[in-house]
Motif scaffolding. Sequence first.
Motif, PDB file in Angstrom:
ATOM      1  N   ILE A 174      -1.800   0.674  -4.411  1.00 58.61           N
ATOM      2  CA  ILE A 174      -1.249  -0.556  -2.871  1.00 58.61           C
ATOM      3  C   ILE A 174      -0.361  -1.092  -1.940  1.00 58.61           C
ATOM      4  O   ILE A 174       0.284  -1.570  -3.399  1.00 58.61           O
ATOM      5  N   ARG A 213     -12.751  -0.714  -3.809  1.00 59.08           N
ATOM      6  CA  ARG A 213     -10.838  -0.123  -3.048  1.00 59.08           C
ATOM      7  C   ARG A 213     -11.422  -0.333  -1.518  1.00 59.08           C
ATOM      8  O   ARG A 213     -11.002  -1.022  -0.455  1.00 59.08           O
ATOM      9  N   CYS A 246      -8.186 -14.132 -15.137  1.00 59.60           N
ATOM     10  CA  CYS A 246      -8.789 -13.809 -14.114  1.00 59.60           C
ATOM     11  C   CYS A 246      -9.317 -14.722 -12.829  1.00 59.60           C
ATOM     12  O   CYS A 246     -10.739 -14.782 -13.549  1.00 59.60           O
ATOM     13  N   LEU A 267      -0.776  -2.828 -11.400  1.00 58.75           N
ATOM     14  CA  LEU A 267      -1.965  -2.578 -12.807  1.00 58.75           C
ATOM     15  C   LEU A 267      -2.347  -1.649 -12.107  1.00 58.75           C
ATOM     16  O   LEU A 267      -2.851  -0.886 -10.608  1.00 58.75           O
ATOM     17  N   ALA A 321     -13.649  -9.390  -5.841  1.00 60.96           N
ATOM     18  CA  ALA A 321     -14.013  -8.445  -4.572  1.00 60.96           C
ATOM     19  C   ALA A 321     -15.568  -8.191  -5.063  1.00 60.96           C
ATOM     20  O   ALA A 321     -16.244  -6.999  -4.534  1.00 60.96           O
ATOM     21  N   MET A 367       0.647  -2.760 -16.126  1.00 59.10           N
ATOM     22  CA  MET A 367      -0.598  -3.296 -17.000  1.00 59.10           C
ATOM     23  C   MET A 367      -1.842  -2.343 -16.723  1.00 59.10           C
ATOM     24  O   MET A 367      -1.498  -1.223 -15.764  1.00 59.10           O
ATOM     25  N   ARG A 400      -4.758 -15.339 -13.739  1.00 58.57           N
ATOM     26  CA  ARG A 400      -4.542 -14.008 -12.722  1.00 58.57           C
ATOM     27  C   ARG A 400      -5.292 -14.520 -11.659  1.00 58.57           C
ATOM     28  O   ARG A 400      -6.796 -14.441 -11.353  1.00 58.57           O
TER      29      ARG A 400
HETATM   30  C1  LIG Z   1      -3.716  -7.154 -10.093  1.00 61.31           C
HETATM   31  C2  LIG Z   1      -4.796  -6.880  -9.698  1.00 61.31           C
HETATM   32  C3  LIG Z   1      -6.040  -7.325 -10.507  1.00 61.31           C
HETATM   33  C4  LIG Z   1      -7.229  -7.906  -9.854  1.00 61.31           C
HETATM   34  N1  LIG Z   1      -8.090  -8.062 -10.328  1.00 61.31           N
HETATM   35  C5  LIG Z   1      -9.416  -8.755 -10.221  1.00 61.31           C
HETATM   36  C6  LIG Z   1     -10.786  -8.385 -10.691  1.00 61.31           C
HETATM   37  O1  LIG Z   1     -10.139  -9.112 -12.568  1.00 61.31           O
HETATM   38  N2  LIG Z   1     -11.596  -9.304 -10.906  1.00 61.31           N
HETATM   39  C7  LIG Z   1     -11.894  -9.017  -8.993  1.00 61.31           C
HETATM   40  O2  LIG Z   1     -13.140  -9.278  -8.479  1.00 61.31           O
HETATM   41  N3  LIG Z   1     -11.440  -8.734  -8.366  1.00 61.31           N
HETATM   42  C8  LIG Z   1     -10.225  -8.360  -8.969  1.00 61.31           C
HETATM   43  N4  LIG Z   1      -8.984  -7.756  -7.864  1.00 61.31           N
HETATM   44  C9  LIG Z   1      -9.170  -7.561  -6.609  1.00 61.31           C
HETATM   45  C10 LIG Z   1      -8.971  -8.759  -5.345  1.00 61.31           C
HETATM   46  O3  LIG Z   1     -10.307  -9.755  -5.704  1.00 61.31           O
HETATM   47  C11 LIG Z   1      -9.510  -8.642  -4.260  1.00 61.31           C
HETATM   48  O4  LIG Z   1     -10.151  -7.796  -3.822  1.00 61.31           O
HETATM   49  C12 LIG Z   1      -7.893  -7.264  -3.435  1.00 61.31           C
HETATM   50  O5  LIG Z   1      -6.975  -8.013  -4.444  1.00 61.31           O
HETATM   51  C13 LIG Z   1      -7.671  -6.959  -2.040  1.00 61.31           C
HETATM   52  O6  LIG Z   1      -7.755  -8.401  -1.301  1.00 61.31           O
HETATM   53  P1  LIG Z   1      -6.395  -8.892  -0.696  1.00 61.31           P
HETATM   54  O7  LIG Z   1      -5.589 -10.321  -2.427  1.00 61.31           O
HETATM   55  O8  LIG Z   1      -5.221  -7.850  -1.585  1.00 61.31           O
HETATM   56  O9  LIG Z   1      -6.282  -9.409   0.128  1.00 61.31           O
HETATM   57  P2  LIG Z   1      -7.014  -8.461   0.960  1.00 61.31           P
HETATM   58  O10 LIG Z   1      -6.703  -9.579   2.633  1.00 61.31           O
HETATM   59  O11 LIG Z   1      -7.781  -8.499   1.060  1.00 61.31           O
HETATM   60  O12 LIG Z   1      -5.898  -8.449   2.155  1.00 61.31           O
HETATM   61  C14 LIG Z   1      -4.362  -8.025   2.211  1.00 61.31           C
HETATM   62  C15 LIG Z   1      -3.278  -6.546   2.378  1.00 61.31           C
HETATM   63  O13 LIG Z   1      -3.460  -6.246   1.788  1.00 61.31           O
HETATM   64  C16 LIG Z   1      -3.137  -5.027   1.772  1.00 61.31           C
HETATM   65  N5  LIG Z   1      -5.225  -4.257   1.342  1.00 61.31           N
HETATM   66  C17 LIG Z   1      -6.117  -4.773   0.711  1.00 61.31           C
HETATM   67  N6  LIG Z   1      -6.769  -3.665   0.134  1.00 61.31           N
HETATM   68  C18 LIG Z   1      -6.361  -2.917  -0.112  1.00 61.31           C
HETATM   69  C19 LIG Z   1      -6.657  -1.468  -0.162  1.00 61.31           C
HETATM   70  N7  LIG Z   1      -8.033  -1.589  -0.820  1.00 61.31           N
HETATM   71  N8  LIG Z   1      -6.212  -0.900   0.477  1.00 61.31           N
HETATM   72  C20 LIG Z   1      -4.617  -1.081   1.045  1.00 61.31           C
HETATM   73  N9  LIG Z   1      -4.310  -1.437   0.875  1.00 61.31           N
HETATM   74  C21 LIG Z   1      -4.808  -2.689   0.874  1.00 61.31           C
HETATM   75  C22 LIG Z   1      -3.816  -4.437   3.415  1.00 61.31           C
HETATM   76  O14 LIG Z   1      -2.190  -4.494   3.923  1.00 61.31           O
HETATM   77  C23 LIG Z   1      -4.226  -6.018   3.766  1.00 61.31           C
HETATM   78  O15 LIG Z   1      -4.042  -6.182   4.946  1.00 61.31           O
HETATM   79  C24 LIG Z   1      -7.362  -7.095  -8.289  1.00 61.31           C
HETATM   80  C25 LIG Z   1      -6.814  -7.381  -7.667  1.00 61.31           C
HETATM   81  C26 LIG Z   1      -4.977  -7.150  -8.471  1.00 61.31           C
HETATM   82  C27 LIG Z   1      -3.966  -7.212  -7.029  1.00 61.31           C
END
Ligand SMILES: Cc1cc2nc3c(=O)[nH]c(=O)nc-3n(C[C@H](O)[C@H](O)[C@H](O)COP(=O)(O)OP(=O)(O)OC[C@H]3O[C@@H](n4cnc5c(N)ncnc54)[C@H](O)[C@@H]3O)c2cc1C
Length: 309
Positions: A260, A292, A160, A278, A188, A59, A183
Amino acid sequence: MGSLMRRVFLWVARNGWLKDRLPRLPFMQRAVRRFMPGESLEDALAAAVPLQAAGIGSMYTKLGENLSSLAEADAVADQYIAVLDAIKARALRGEISVKPTQLGLDLDADRALTHLVRLAEHAAAIDSYLWIDMEGSAYTEPTIRLYERLRAVQPRTGICLQAYLRRTAGDIDRLRPLDPAIRLVKGAYDESESIAWRDKGEVDGSYRDLAVDFLTKGRGRPVRLGLGTHDVALIERIAAAVTPVGIERDGFEIEMLYGIRTSEQFRLAKAGYRVQTLIAYGDAWFPWYMRRLAERPANVTFAIRSLFP
Ligand SMILES: Cc1cc2nc3c(=O)[nH]c(=O)nc-3n(C[C@H](O)[C@H](O)[C@H](O)COP(=O)(O)OP(=O)(O)OC[C@H]3O[C@@H](n4cnc5c(N)ncnc54)[C@H](O)[C@@H]3O)c2cc1C
């Protein structure tokens, strides 16, 4: 401490003065490469090739947020049309993911909708798909309203939603009659306690419940759920909870960011899950990169190491 760092990075992400200066520093440019293959669309498309070979879809999102003129929104829409054409020309299994403020939501919601409809029609014509990103809470309601209008005319579209917002269960119920594509992400942005869960356990619990409920109630309907998270343990908990009602590993998608948990992306695809990555590109990466870093303090160590080429 973790939550303080998170708030500091989210503050930096919103700071215009820093946004103008920090991205020019060479070490920042080196550090961000961990999360984006390069600034050009060409870099993003090239990164999708090995993913596709492993059965992972892609994506594309061009980084950038609020705009100052509608002409800028027109240019953003045109460039996403070009992305769709490039996806088709290269026979990639690719979709696009767009921030509504990049299409001018702040300036003219009707015009943003016109852009979305045009993009969605173009995506549908090449068997692709359009996703709408979710921004800070000031945009939740206008973005959902935009999606309701879009989905009514073009089904190959998804939105999302953020599990940290207390309103999200109600939003899913509201969208359910549209058989939506959702999604689900944790969220974030820096939202207040009054509207969002801030404790990790509560956010994870909300995420699990929303995903399981959506999949269970949507069984047999043309809904689509993308688990937009890198939290593999949580994904596996959701998968285990829905298996007894007949939803298998290919009954939902796992969506992660480029760079990631890459080895997990490959492992999950091999294990029979549907995985999509993505891939971000563009030169306006600063606020996105700060979000991030806010998510994971370990990334700060990586950024500091990039001080030394
Ligand atoms: C495809 C996609 C689209 C997204 N679109 C949006 C959106 O439109 N709006 C929005 O608010 N947010 C969006 N996000 C971000 C999302 O809200 C989270 O902030 C982000 O995904 C981190 O949270 P987590 O679910 O991975 O869980 P977490 O509990 O934060 O992380 C779980 C585990 O994943 C790994 N991890 C997580 N983040 C990172 C990082 N940055 N670097 C390295 N390792 C990491 C670590 O091992 C961590 O222990 C998107 C995320 C993804 C994957």
